[in-house]
Scaffold this motif. Structure first.
Motif, PDB file in Angstrom:
ATOM      1  N   ALA A  16       0.832  -1.200   0.000  1.00  0.00           N
ATOM      2  CA  ALA A  16       0.000   0.000   0.000  1.00  0.00           C
ATOM      3  C   ALA A  16       0.871   1.257   0.000  1.00  0.00           C
ATOM      4  O   ALA A  16       0.575   2.222  -0.717  1.00  0.00           O
ATOM      5  CB  ALA A  16      -0.934  -0.002   1.202  1.00  0.00           C
ATOM      6  N   LEU A  20       0.918   4.098  -2.934  1.00  0.00           N
ATOM      7  CA  LEU A  20       0.703   5.516  -2.647  1.00  0.00           C
ATOM      8  C   LEU A  20       1.869   6.368  -3.141  1.00  0.00           C
ATOM      9  O   LEU A  20       1.671   7.453  -3.683  1.00  0.00           O
ATOM     10  CB  LEU A  20       0.478   5.733  -1.157  1.00  0.00           C
ATOM     11  CG  LEU A  20      -0.862   5.277  -0.622  1.00  0.00           C
ATOM     12  CD1 LEU A  20      -0.887   5.373   0.902  1.00  0.00           C
ATOM     13  CD2 LEU A  20      -1.984   6.090  -1.215  1.00  0.00           C
ATOM     14  N   TYR A  21       3.075   5.875  -2.964  1.00  0.00           N
ATOM     15  CA  TYR A  21       4.253   6.595  -3.431  1.00  0.00           C
ATOM     16  C   TYR A  21       4.225   6.770  -4.951  1.00  0.00           C
ATOM     17  O   TYR A  21       4.458   7.867  -5.459  1.00  0.00           O
ATOM     18  CB  TYR A  21       5.516   5.842  -2.995  1.00  0.00           C
ATOM     19  CG  TYR A  21       6.780   6.383  -3.595  1.00  0.00           C
ATOM     20  CD1 TYR A  21       7.334   7.580  -3.133  1.00  0.00           C
ATOM     21  CD2 TYR A  21       7.436   5.715  -4.621  1.00  0.00           C
ATOM     22  CE1 TYR A  21       8.500   8.090  -3.676  1.00  0.00           C
ATOM     23  CE2 TYR A  21       8.595   6.212  -5.174  1.00  0.00           C
ATOM     24  CZ  TYR A  21       9.124   7.400  -4.699  1.00  0.00           C
ATOM     25  OH  TYR A  21      10.266   7.899  -5.250  1.00  0.00           O
ATOM     26  N   ALA A  23       1.596   6.609  -6.916  1.00  0.00           N
ATOM     27  CA  ALA A  23       0.476   7.468  -7.293  1.00  0.00           C
ATOM     28  C   ALA A  23       0.824   8.939  -7.065  1.00  0.00           C
ATOM     29  O   ALA A  23       0.485   9.796  -7.886  1.00  0.00           O
ATOM     30  CB  ALA A  23      -0.765   7.082  -6.494  1.00  0.00           C
ATOM     31  N   ARG A  24       1.512   9.224  -5.987  1.00  0.00           N
ATOM     32  CA  ARG A  24       1.907  10.613  -5.701  1.00  0.00           C
ATOM     33  C   ARG A  24       2.883  11.129  -6.755  1.00  0.00           C
ATOM     34  O   ARG A  24       2.769  12.267  -7.229  1.00  0.00           O
ATOM     35  CB  ARG A  24       2.540  10.678  -4.318  1.00  0.00           C
ATOM     36  CG  ARG A  24       2.913  12.073  -3.898  1.00  0.00           C
ATOM     37  CD  ARG A  24       3.388  12.093  -2.455  1.00  0.00           C
ATOM     38  NE  ARG A  24       3.802  13.421  -2.093  1.00  0.00           N
ATOM     39  CZ  ARG A  24       4.960  13.696  -1.508  1.00  0.00           C
ATOM     40  NH1 ARG A  24       5.780  12.741  -1.190  1.00  0.00           N
ATOM     41  NH2 ARG A  24       5.275  14.930  -1.229  1.00  0.00           N
TER      42      ARG A  24
END
Length: 49
Positions: A16, A20-21, A23-24
């Motif tokens: 996860a 998230l990394y 996606a950022r």
């Protein structure tokens, strides 16, 4: 049983965090591509932007 559950939770948390990394980073790349590349006055104004 508890050890396997904790291992699965740790792997899930790591995946996860990686998602998230990524996606950022992708979001920052998209927003940077949408911004104008020249200065506020335009590319042919002579102000060397």
């Amino acid at each position: 049983m508890i050890g396997a559950t904790m291992q699965n939770l740790a792997v899930g948390a790591a995946l996860a965090a990686a998602a998230l990394y990524l996606a950022r980073r992708a979001w920052k790349r998209v927003t940077a591509a949408r911004q104008p590349r020249s200065g506020a006055c335009g590319p042919d104004c002579g102000c060397d932007h």
